[in-house]
Scaffold this active site. Structure first.
Site, PDB file in Angstrom:
ATOM      1  N   THR A 144      77.970 -88.226 -63.149  1.00 52.43           N
ATOM      2  CA  THR A 144      79.155 -88.789 -63.813  1.00 52.43           C
ATOM      3  C   THR A 144      80.166 -87.680 -64.131  1.00 52.43           C
ATOM      4  O   THR A 144      79.784 -86.535 -64.423  1.00 52.43           O
ATOM      5  CB  THR A 144      78.764 -89.520 -65.119  1.00 52.43           C
ATOM      6  OG1 THR A 144      79.917 -89.669 -65.944  1.00 52.43           O
ATOM      7  CG2 THR A 144      77.715 -88.773 -65.924  1.00 52.43           C
ATOM      8  N   SER A 179      76.995 -87.421 -74.726  1.00 51.37           N
ATOM      9  CA  SER A 179      75.962 -88.355 -75.223  1.00 51.37           C
ATOM     10  C   SER A 179      74.643 -87.922 -74.610  1.00 51.37           C
ATOM     11  O   SER A 179      74.618 -87.157 -73.634  1.00 51.37           O
ATOM     12  CB  SER A 179      76.266 -89.805 -74.812  1.00 51.37           C
ATOM     13  OG  SER A 179      76.021 -89.969 -73.423  1.00 51.37           O
ATOM     14  N   TYR A 181      72.829 -89.760 -72.835  1.00 45.49           N
ATOM     15  CA  TYR A 181      72.903 -90.246 -71.443  1.00 45.49           C
ATOM     16  C   TYR A 181      73.610 -89.220 -70.559  1.00 45.49           C
ATOM     17  O   TYR A 181      73.105 -88.848 -69.498  1.00 45.49           O
ATOM     18  CB  TYR A 181      73.653 -91.598 -71.394  1.00 45.49           C
ATOM     19  CG  TYR A 181      74.331 -91.837 -70.068  1.00 45.49           C
ATOM     20  CD1 TYR A 181      73.581 -92.124 -68.924  1.00 45.49           C
ATOM     21  CD2 TYR A 181      75.716 -91.730 -69.927  1.00 45.49           C
ATOM     22  CE1 TYR A 181      74.199 -92.299 -67.689  1.00 45.49           C
ATOM     23  CE2 TYR A 181      76.332 -91.907 -68.711  1.00 45.49           C
ATOM     24  CZ  TYR A 181      75.573 -92.187 -67.593  1.00 45.49           C
ATOM     25  OH  TYR A 181      76.176 -92.349 -66.370  1.00 45.49           O
ATOM     26  N   HIS A 182      74.801 -88.764 -71.003  1.00 45.17           N
ATOM     27  CA  HIS A 182      75.546 -87.834 -70.152  1.00 45.17           C
ATOM     28  C   HIS A 182      74.768 -86.528 -69.969  1.00 45.17           C
ATOM     29  O   HIS A 182      74.794 -85.927 -68.898  1.00 45.17           O
ATOM     30  CB  HIS A 182      76.939 -87.578 -70.735  1.00 45.17           C
ATOM     31  CG  HIS A 182      77.856 -88.766 -70.601  1.00 45.17           C
ATOM     32  ND1 HIS A 182      78.071 -89.655 -71.625  1.00 45.17           N
ATOM     33  CD2 HIS A 182      78.584 -89.219 -69.558  1.00 45.17           C
ATOM     34  CE1 HIS A 182      78.911 -90.607 -71.214  1.00 45.17           C
ATOM     35  NE2 HIS A 182      79.231 -90.361 -69.971  1.00 45.17           N
ATOM     36  N   LYS A 185      72.309 -86.656 -67.176  1.00 51.14           N
ATOM     37  CA  LYS A 185      72.930 -86.430 -65.868  1.00 51.14           C
ATOM     38  C   LYS A 185      73.148 -84.934 -65.615  1.00 51.14           C
ATOM     39  O   LYS A 185      73.063 -84.469 -64.490  1.00 51.14           O
ATOM     40  CB  LYS A 185      74.268 -87.173 -65.783  1.00 51.14           C
ATOM     41  CG  LYS A 185      74.155 -88.674 -65.877  1.00 51.14           C
ATOM     42  CD  LYS A 185      73.548 -89.252 -64.616  1.00 51.14           C
ATOM     43  CE  LYS A 185      73.696 -90.753 -64.573  1.00 51.14           C
ATOM     44  NZ  LYS A 185      73.142 -91.354 -63.356  1.00 51.14           N
TER      45      LYS A 185
END
Ligand SMILES: NC(=O)c1ccc[n+]([C@@H]2O[C@H](COP(=O)([O-])OP(=O)(O)OC[C@H]3O[C@@H](n4cnc5c(N)ncnc54)[C@H](O)[C@@H]3O)[C@@H](O)[C@H]2O)c1
Length: 390
Positions: A144, A179, A181-182, A185
């Protein structure tokens, strides 16, 4: 080419599968339907009604005469992943099968751990299986643009020349994610770079901007819809604004709305992925692509939705609400995105046109939105995670 899509039941995966078969590629999908369950967990559903996978596949066969093979399985299970590579020995594996919601990862410690463990595990399983049974496969790994954060300098495509204390090097650009989540990645990207270094695997790491839209050239029948999430956990700001407008609610802009991100339509996102698949990097290369068309701030997005909705006779309104996230609300943002254009990518969709299509589609499903209106307003607070013991 023979392409496996990990995460075929998802928003991008389903649209990509339809696009690839329309271009003569043969597609195999893997999914364990966890996004459907996670969206249910927060009390929501897709705005567009989506068939279950087995019905979807029948409709594809009926409408196109083409067959998509499907493996129901969990990419965090090494036996499943190795079995897929062993059986299909694909030219490309597109890995879209990760937990993709930043707010979901911020709910509490369990959601943070689940996000990082499952995302990092699935990617490691894939590179190990490639090394063991299918080293010729080109992995297209979905990352991302959020990995980079919002630094006060231009963002290159993955790597940059840097001079420090009189010496120069070509290094990965610093990642400053926003976050859990990020960050998962970011950790994935480090792992992909390392798998490439030790085993010479061929990998494209896609820094994907925010994707918008309900349609592609192939989504021409209601039965072929891909999912479209709109609740505070799973919906992007743009999706929420469209749904709020259709429901007659004000668009909830978080804070001052200066947060700026790169965006791309679903049609052009799957076009980019096809181009990346059809034009692999040199064997044993680790390539990073920044995949988006244009950057908009949250308030600019709300204003675009406002203009398009007004033209349609809706009654849009914009409200600023306290920002539940920890992020800069005004900042510099200038990522480079040239490599896909050099491979032949041309933008085909403009935001205003897509917004008009999204709003028309949502009006059709207004009852589904009404039924879930209580899950749109933000509840997940970055600063105050839920107490998992309560
Ligand atoms: N949609 C966006 O705007 C966007 C932006 C940037 C990056 N991405 C990334 O693109 C990828 C796809 O995003 P999406 O919007 O289609 O997400 P999605 O949640 O709609 O689709 C992901 C699919 O993968 C499946 N999946 C997840 N974990 C799995 C596992 N362990 N085993 C098997 N299947 C699994 C889910 O069931 C789902 O069908 C994600 O990695 C996401 O982080 C998306």
């Amino acid at each position: 080419m023979r392409v496996v899509i990990g995460g075929i039941d998802g928003y991008i995966g389903w649209a990509l599968a339809l696009h690839l078969i329309s271009r003569g590629h043969s597609v195999i999908g893997v999914d364990n339907f966890i996004t459907r369950r996670r969206v249910e967990e927060v009390g929501s559903w897709s705005a567009t009604p989506i068939l279950d996978m087995y019905e979807r596949l029948k409709v594809v066969e009926e409408l196109t005469g083409q067959r998509i093979d499907f493996v129901e399985g969990d990419l965090t299970d090494y036996a499943v992943v190795r079995g897929v590579f062993n059986k299909y020995k694909p030219d490309a594996f597109v890995h879209l099968g990760e937990q993709r919601s930043a707010p979901y990862s911020m709910i509490d410690v369990h959601h943070a751990v689940e996000t990082q463990v499952s995302n990092i595990t699935s990617s490691l399983n894939i590179v190990y299986a490639m090394k063991d049974v299918s080293p010729h496969t080109h992995l297209v790994k979905m990352g991302t643009m959020g990995e980079y954060g919002t630094p006060n300098i231009d963002i290159p495509e993955g790597f940059f020349e840097v001079e420090y204390n009189g010496r120069r090097d070509y290094l990965p650009f610093p990642r400053m994610a926003g976050s859990w989540y990020h960050w998962s990645k970011v950790h994935d990207s480090g792992n992909m770079m390392f798998a490439n270094k030790i085993w010479g695997l061929t990998i494209t790491d896609v820094m994907q901007g925010v994707v918008y839209g309900t349609r592609t050239d192939e989504i021409v029948d209601e039965r072929l819809h891909t999912r479209f999430d709109f609740d505070e956990v799973w919906g992007t700001a743009l999706n929420r604004f469209c749904v709020e407008t259709v429901l007659g609610l004000p668009m909830t802009v978080y804070g001052r709305g200066g947060q700026t991100r790169g965006f791309i339509s679903l049609t052009d996102s799957v076009q980019c992925l096809r181009i990346a698949i059809e034009n692999p990097p040199d064997k044993s290369e680790y390539r990073v692509l920044n995949q988006f068309d244009e950057a908009y701030s949250v308030i600019e997005l709300a204003k675009k939705v406002y203009e398009v909705a007004k033209r349609k006779g809706l009654e849009p309104a914009i409200a600023n609400v306290p920002n539940p996230r920890v992020e800069a609300e005004q900042h510099y943002y200038n990522p480079i995105h040239e490599k896909l254009k050099k491979l032949g990518y041309k933008r085909t969709r403009m935001l205003e046109d897509e917004l008009s299509i999204i709003l028309d589609d949502l009006v059709k499903y207004k009852e589904r939105l009404e039924a879930k209106r209580e899950v749109i307003f933000p509840r997940t607070d970055w600063r105050r995670p839920r107490n998992p013991l309560r």
